[in-house]
Design a protein around this motif. Structure first.
Motif, short mmCIF file in Angstrom:
data_model
loop_
_atom_site.label_atom_id
_atom_site.label_comp_id
_atom_site.label_asym_id
_atom_site.label_seq_id
_atom_site.Cartn_x
_atom_site.Cartn_y
_atom_site.Cartn_z
N SER A 1 0.83 -1.21 0.00
CA SER A 1 0.00 0.00 0.00
C SER A 1 0.87 1.26 0.00
CB SER A 1 -0.97 0.00 1.18
OG SER A 1 -0.31 0.15 2.40
N MET A 2 2.01 1.23 0.70
CA MET A 2 2.90 2.38 0.69
C MET A 2 3.55 2.56 -0.68
SD MET A 2 2.43 3.80 3.54
CE MET A 2 3.76 4.96 3.77
N ASN A 3 3.87 1.46 -1.37
CA ASN A 3 4.39 1.55 -2.75
C ASN A 3 3.38 2.28 -3.63
OD1 ASN A 3 6.77 0.15 -2.24
ND2 ASN A 3 6.03 -1.78 -3.06
N LYS A 4 2.12 1.88 -3.55
CA LYS A 4 1.07 2.49 -4.37
C LYS A 4 0.90 3.97 -4.04
CE LYS A 4 -1.46 -1.80 -5.01
NZ LYS A 4 -2.63 -2.58 -4.63
N LEU A 5 0.88 4.30 -2.75
CA LEU A 5 0.74 5.71 -2.35
C LEU A 5 1.90 6.56 -2.86
CD1 LEU A 5 -0.59 5.64 1.33
CD2 LEU A 5 -1.71 6.62 -0.67
N LEU A 6 3.11 6.02 -2.79
CA LEU A 6 4.27 6.77 -3.26
C LEU A 6 4.17 7.03 -4.75
CD1 LEU A 6 7.05 8.07 -2.71
CD2 LEU A 6 8.05 5.85 -3.25
N LEU A 7 3.77 6.01 -5.52
CA LEU A 7 3.67 6.19 -6.97
C LEU A 7 2.56 7.17 -7.32
CD1 LEU A 7 4.36 2.52 -8.09
CD2 LEU A 7 5.93 4.47 -8.14
N LEU A 8 1.45 7.15 -6.57
CA LEU A 8 0.40 8.15 -6.78
C LEU A 8 0.91 9.55 -6.45
CD1 LEU A 8 -2.76 6.35 -5.32
CD2 LEU A 8 -2.33 6.94 -7.72
N GLU A 9 1.67 9.65 -5.38
CA GLU A 9 2.25 10.93 -4.98
C GLU A 9 3.16 11.47 -6.08
OE1 GLU A 9 3.70 14.19 -2.75
OE2 GLU A 9 2.01 12.90 -2.28
N GLN A 10 3.98 10.61 -6.66
CA GLN A 10 4.90 11.03 -7.71
C GLN A 10 4.16 11.46 -8.97
OE1 GLN A 10 8.26 11.50 -7.35
NE2 GLN A 10 7.69 11.14 -5.23
N ALA A 11 2.99 10.86 -9.22
CA ALA A 11 2.18 11.20 -10.39
C ALA A 11 1.28 12.41 -10.12
CB ALA A 11 1.34 10.00 -10.81
N GLY A 12 1.33 12.94 -8.89
CA GLY A 12 0.49 14.08 -8.53
C GLY A 12 -0.96 13.72 -8.29
N GLU A 13 -1.23 12.44 -8.05
CA GLU A 13 -2.60 11.97 -7.88
C GLU A 13 -2.91 11.52 -6.45
OE1 GLU A 13 -3.13 8.86 -10.75
OE2 GLU A 13 -2.38 10.09 -12.38
N SER A 14 -2.02 11.78 -5.53
CA SER A 14 -2.21 11.31 -4.16
C SER A 14 -3.26 12.14 -3.44
CB SER A 14 -0.88 11.38 -3.39
OG SER A 14 -1.09 11.07 -2.04
N PRO A 15 -4.23 11.46 -2.81
CA PRO A 15 -5.22 12.21 -2.03
C PRO A 15 -4.64 12.76 -0.73
CG PRO A 15 -5.59 9.86 -1.80
CD PRO A 15 -4.48 10.04 -2.81
N VAL A 16 -3.50 12.24 -0.31
CA VAL A 16 -2.90 12.63 0.97
C VAL A 16 -2.02 13.87 0.82
CG1 VAL A 16 -1.40 11.84 2.84
CG2 VAL A 16 -2.93 10.23 1.72
#
Length: 133
Positions: free
Chosen positions: A61-76
């Motif tokens: 789950s942390m891998n997925k969150l990091l990749l979303l963060e890098q793509a600018g799509e993280s809700p956090v």
């Protein structure tokens, strides 16, 4: 003020990325084959069976969150540090209760990495394994 008993860096797939002699010492592991396993093997093999799935799910789950963060799509908006209570297995396959302080970051290879700070719970004494004589 407590310091970690061991630090370990994991690759995105949970494999130990660099030698971890402090971890081997914490788990009373010695010998070339055992140390090689600690230094290059999947970290989850050192986690007690009952905690493995939860630990693996957390890393994924942390891998997925990091990749979303890098793509600018993280809700956090940023990745938090986290703490997990798990049991690791020592040389006698006895449970060692630890707190794992975890942060996920982007490695030089643009893949997630995990830095773990491990602190043994000293209030729980290790149970002595039954000896067959």
């Amino acid at each position: 003020n407590k310091m970690c008993d061991a630090t370990v860096e994991l690759k995105h797939d949970g494999v130990v990325a660099a030698p971890a002699p402090q971890l081997a010492s914490l788990l009373l592991l010695s010998g070339r084959l055992v140390e090689q396993k600690v230094n290059t093997g999947p970290f989850v093999e050192l986690v007690e069976e009952g905690d493995r799935e939860r630990f693996q799910n957390h890393l994924q789950s942390m891998n997925k969150l990091l990749l979303l963060e890098q793509a600018g799509e993280s809700p956090v908006g940023c990745l938090p540090t986290s703490q997990l209570k798990v049991c690791l297995l020592d040389s006698a396959r006895t449970n060692v209760s630890v707190n794992i302080y975890h942060v996920c970051f982007l490695g030089i290879d643009n893949l997630p990495r995990h830095m773990l700070g491990i602190l043994e719970n000293n209030d729980d004494e290790r149970e002595l394994a039954d000896l067959c004589l």
